[in-house]
Design an enzyme around this catalytic site. Sequence first.
Site, PDB file in Angstrom:
ATOM      1  CG  ASP A 117      -1.952  -1.106   1.162  1.00  0.00           C
ATOM      2  OD1 ASP A 117      -2.324  -1.515   0.049  1.00  0.00           O
ATOM      3  OD2 ASP A 117      -2.391  -1.572   2.232  1.00  0.00           O
TER       4      ASP A 117
ATOM      5  CG  ASP B 199      -6.746  -1.451  -1.622  1.00  0.00           C
ATOM      6  OD1 ASP B 199      -7.065  -2.634  -1.828  1.00  0.00           O
ATOM      7  OD2 ASP B 199      -5.786  -1.115  -0.899  1.00  0.00           O
TER       8      ASP B 199
END
Length: 238
Positions: free
Chosen positions: A142, A174
């Site tokens: 991430d 995401d």
Amino acid sequence: MFRSPYKYFLLTLLLIVVDQLIKFAVHHYMRYEGNEIEVFGHWFKLHYVLNRGMAFGMELSFIPGGYAKIVLSLFRLAAMFGIGFYLVRLASRKAPEGLLWSIAAILGGAIGNVIDSTFYGKLLGNNPPGSPTPWFHGQVIDMFFFDPYQGWIPDWVPLWGGTWYSTPIFNFADAAIFCGVVTILIFQNKFFEQPKDVEIEENVEKIGNSTHEETSDKIENIVIEENTKEEDSDLIKE
């Protein structure tokens, strides 16, 4: 008529490629977890973090022996194939274009994170220490961090009072999933119209048209019969 799903899978493929390029760039140039680059001051940063669980770092802690990650990875694989099959089925039923593009975006995001959890433990060596195997134990990379506020939430705030607050860090996959889901939620009434209602309207219209045509035919036949009777009566008189 069958609607080809290939163009929607092209969007899925494009999202996967972009997602993986971003993740490899972050891993190569930022090198270590916790490294941070300010993009727009303190508001938006690139922050390298590894997520070993699901969204927002949640884990299947009730599964012992270090196999929770394998279960999660296998679940993601099953979900990936399920979403792909659902996309093909929707396309065959000529579902609305917006719904198909949204499903394709969700599929692209899902596959992007599946690649991380399946292969990154072996390719990048980012599996947690003590993992039974590097396969299926990769940690998702991430990096996008919108940071308007970090700090302790006051005790008087219900539910979350006395806890540390920080906005979640997410990746491109995401974001693709989020955009696809939000689009479906916003346009759900349009995307999921009841096909029966449409069929009923079409059938009513067909019945109306056929009734009108049958009525016209009957009137025409009556006029012809009346004319024939008049001609026959004239011949009898003569």
